[in-house]
Scaffold this active site. Structure first.
Site, mmCIF file in Angstrom:
data_model
loop_
_atom_site.group_PDB
_atom_site.id
_atom_site.type_symbol
_atom_site.label_atom_id
_atom_site.label_comp_id
_atom_site.label_asym_id
_atom_site.label_seq_id
_atom_site.Cartn_x
_atom_site.Cartn_y
_atom_site.Cartn_z
ATOM 1 N N LYS A 86 0.605 -0.914 0.058
ATOM 2 C CA LYS A 86 -0.135 -0.341 0.312
ATOM 3 C C LYS A 86 0.722 1.163 0.192
ATOM 4 O O LYS A 86 0.212 2.655 -0.424
ATOM 5 C CB LYS A 86 -0.897 -0.407 0.890
ATOM 6 C CG LYS A 86 -2.239 -0.848 1.116
ATOM 7 C CD LYS A 86 -3.538 -0.526 1.883
ATOM 8 C CE LYS A 86 -4.129 -1.428 1.816
ATOM 9 N NZ LYS A 86 -3.711 -2.915 1.816
ATOM 10 N N GLU A 108 -9.173 6.693 4.672
ATOM 11 C CA GLU A 108 -10.338 5.586 5.264
ATOM 12 C C GLU A 108 -9.086 4.212 5.248
ATOM 13 O O GLU A 108 -8.365 4.382 4.544
ATOM 14 C CB GLU A 108 -11.608 4.901 4.354
ATOM 15 C CG GLU A 108 -11.317 3.831 3.142
ATOM 16 C CD GLU A 108 -10.572 4.399 1.731
ATOM 17 O OE1 GLU A 108 -10.195 5.673 1.909
ATOM 18 O OE2 GLU A 108 -9.753 3.483 2.165
ATOM 19 N N SER A 374 1.429 -9.944 -0.285
ATOM 20 C CA SER A 374 1.156 -8.217 -0.628
ATOM 21 C C SER A 374 1.342 -8.256 0.020
ATOM 22 O O SER A 374 1.352 -6.790 0.406
ATOM 23 C CB SER A 374 -0.024 -8.837 -0.898
ATOM 24 O OG SER A 374 -1.060 -9.102 0.362
HETATM 25 C C1 LIG Z 1 -5.076 -4.133 2.084
HETATM 26 C C2 LIG Z 1 -4.552 -5.639 2.001
HETATM 27 C C3 LIG Z 1 -4.916 -5.949 0.593
HETATM 28 C C4 LIG Z 1 -5.464 -5.303 -0.110
HETATM 29 O O1 LIG Z 1 -6.244 -4.573 -0.866
HETATM 30 P P1 LIG Z 1 -6.162 -4.727 -3.016
HETATM 31 O O2 LIG Z 1 -6.278 -3.345 -3.072
HETATM 32 O O3 LIG Z 1 -6.398 -5.478 -3.196
HETATM 33 O O4 LIG Z 1 -4.646 -5.407 -2.960
HETATM 34 C C5 LIG Z 1 -4.341 -7.378 0.551
HETATM 35 N N1 LIG Z 1 -3.057 -7.736 1.027
HETATM 36 C C6 LIG Z 1 -2.605 -6.371 2.222
HETATM 37 C C7 LIG Z 1 -1.312 -7.062 2.356
HETATM 38 C C8 LIG Z 1 -3.627 -5.519 2.213
HETATM 39 O O5 LIG Z 1 -2.541 -4.987 3.050
#
Ligand SMILES: *Cc1c(COP(=O)(O)O)cnc(C)c1O
Length: 395
Positions: A86, A108, A374
């Site tokens: 992010k 948010e 992610s």
């Molecule tokens: C916020 C988040 C997601 C989901 O958000 P996307 O916009 O679909 O990527 C996935 N993995 C992590 C670690 C997150 O913090």
């Protein structure tokens, strides 16, 4: 309309109150100018490298590969500053906000990951910061709350509706309407009205571009599968987009099935949602017969969102991206296995993507799978169910 209508096929657009049209058009113009501006590009790349720690490694998970029966690489987005993908989007938008002369960021947050990333870039660039968070998420993510406050952000508790991400988003948009002159609304995923889905995708596409270079260098070829979890869709579209022309690379988006497809406790916007307008865009959203938005559910707060980005919706409809689902239980299993086998504690969100590899039994010999890790899972260790799963394993 502005420079474009911001449509992906029939999806997307800009369905917002009149008061938001001006700010969105201003943002769109600035974004189109910035993406052509070598100075902006250089600045963005500077912070990605020296502040975020990009490029993130592509790691061959040898132990996991042995157990799951296919060659698995993990794209280590968990190693970014603040522990998830992010921050990349936040840096891009904060730099844009500075160009626009804005003094304040509004956002948010669900899991708190986005809130931390926004509070972080606000601190870095000397901007004020207000974060909206659902009351339930505040309880689920107490540590992240302290971190945001430490970084200097003001947190506003949202007690309306389901008291989670979707209500926090509504409140943040309301704040923006009132304070558009001074404030930039920093949306955390590839969702919302144009230009957000396009802009967030462009910022996050660095993930896929890095992966392409890295896998070519390691394996001398492109992978057979790319796998990513889908909340709003930013880490998945960021990984997939640079590979859209590569027909031999299958792209799998994994939605959260929560307590099961057949229950009403899931976050399957693409698999079970209906077409509608949600947070300013035409897309798939979980809704009842009357078009009322339904509450989503997932063990992971980051996937607990009833809508999905319009570009993903379009790419799924046109068959360029495949969607499947993984439930809480399987995600928990993968969470534990990645920790034990690789010494990496993955985010519960990312564990859904890993779990899909375990669930899918049709890999051919010699195939290569790249999973987008992610984020890191420190924030998820206190989830009650994790402890229960661990107890079960120990018995
Ligand atoms: C916020 C988040 C997601 C989901 O958000 P996307 O916009 O679909 O990527 C996935 N993995 C992590 C670690 C997150 O913090």
């Amino acid at each position: 309309m502005g420079l474009s209508s911001g449509k992906f096929g029939r999806f997307g657009g800009r369905y917002v109150p009149e008061t938001l049209m001006g700010p969105l058009l201003e943002l769109e113009r600035e974004f189109y100018a910035a993406r052509q501006d070598p100075v902006f590009k250089k600045e963005f790349e500077f912070y990605l490298k020296n502040y975020c720690g990009r490029p993130t490694p592509l790691f061959f998970a040898e132990n996991l590969s042995r157990v799951y029966g296919v060659k698995i690489y993990l794209k280590r987005e968990d190693l970014n500053h603040t522990g998830a993908h992010k921050i990349t989007n936040c840096l891009g938008q904060a730099l844009l906000a500075k160009r626009l002369g804005k003094k304040r960021l509004i956002a948010e947050t669900g899991a708190g990951q986005h809130g931390i990333a926004v509070a972080t870039v606000a601190a870095l660039f000397g901007l004020e910061c207000t974060i909206y968070m659902g009351e339930i998420d505040m309880k689920r993510q107490a540590l992240n709350l302290s971190k945001m406050r430490l970084l200097g952000a003001e947190i506003i508790k949202v007690t309306s509706g389901s008291r989670t991400l979707k209500d926090a988003t509504n409140e943040a948009m309301r704040d923006w309407v009132t304070n558009v002159r001074t404030s930039h609304y920093l949306l955390g995923s590839a969702v919302g009205p144009h230009p957000y889905p396009l802009m967030v995708r462009e910022f996050q596409s660095v993930i896929g571009r890095e992966v392409k270079k890295q896998i070519r260098k390691i394996e001398g070829r492109l992978p057979d599968y790319l796998v990513a979890c889908i909340g709003g869709g930013s880490n998945s579209i960021g990984l997939f987009h640079p590979f859209l022309k590569e027909k031999g690379v299958k792209k799998i988006g994994v939605e959260a099935a929560g307590r099961g497809q057949e229950t009403s406790f899931h976050a399957l916007s693409l698999l079970k949602g209906k077409l509608g307008i949600f947070h300013g865009a035409y897309t798939y959203v979980l809704q009842d017969e009357d078009g009322q938005i339904l509450n989503s559910y997932s063990i992971s707060a980051g996937l607990d969102y009833p809508g999905v980005g319009p570009e993903l919706a379009f790419l799924v409809e046109t068959g360029k991206i495949l969607v499947d689902s993984v439930d809480d239980e399987l995600a928990l299993e993968a969470f534990n296995e990645v920790a034990r086998l690789e010494g990496i504690i993955p985010a519960m969100e990312s564990s859904h993507a890993v779990a899909w590899v375990k669930k899918f039994k049709k890999f051919k010999k010699g195939e290569i799978v790249i999973v987008n890790l992610s984020g890191r899972g420190d924030k998820d260790i206190s989830i009650k169910e994790v402890k229960n799963a661990k107890t079960r394993n120990n018995n």
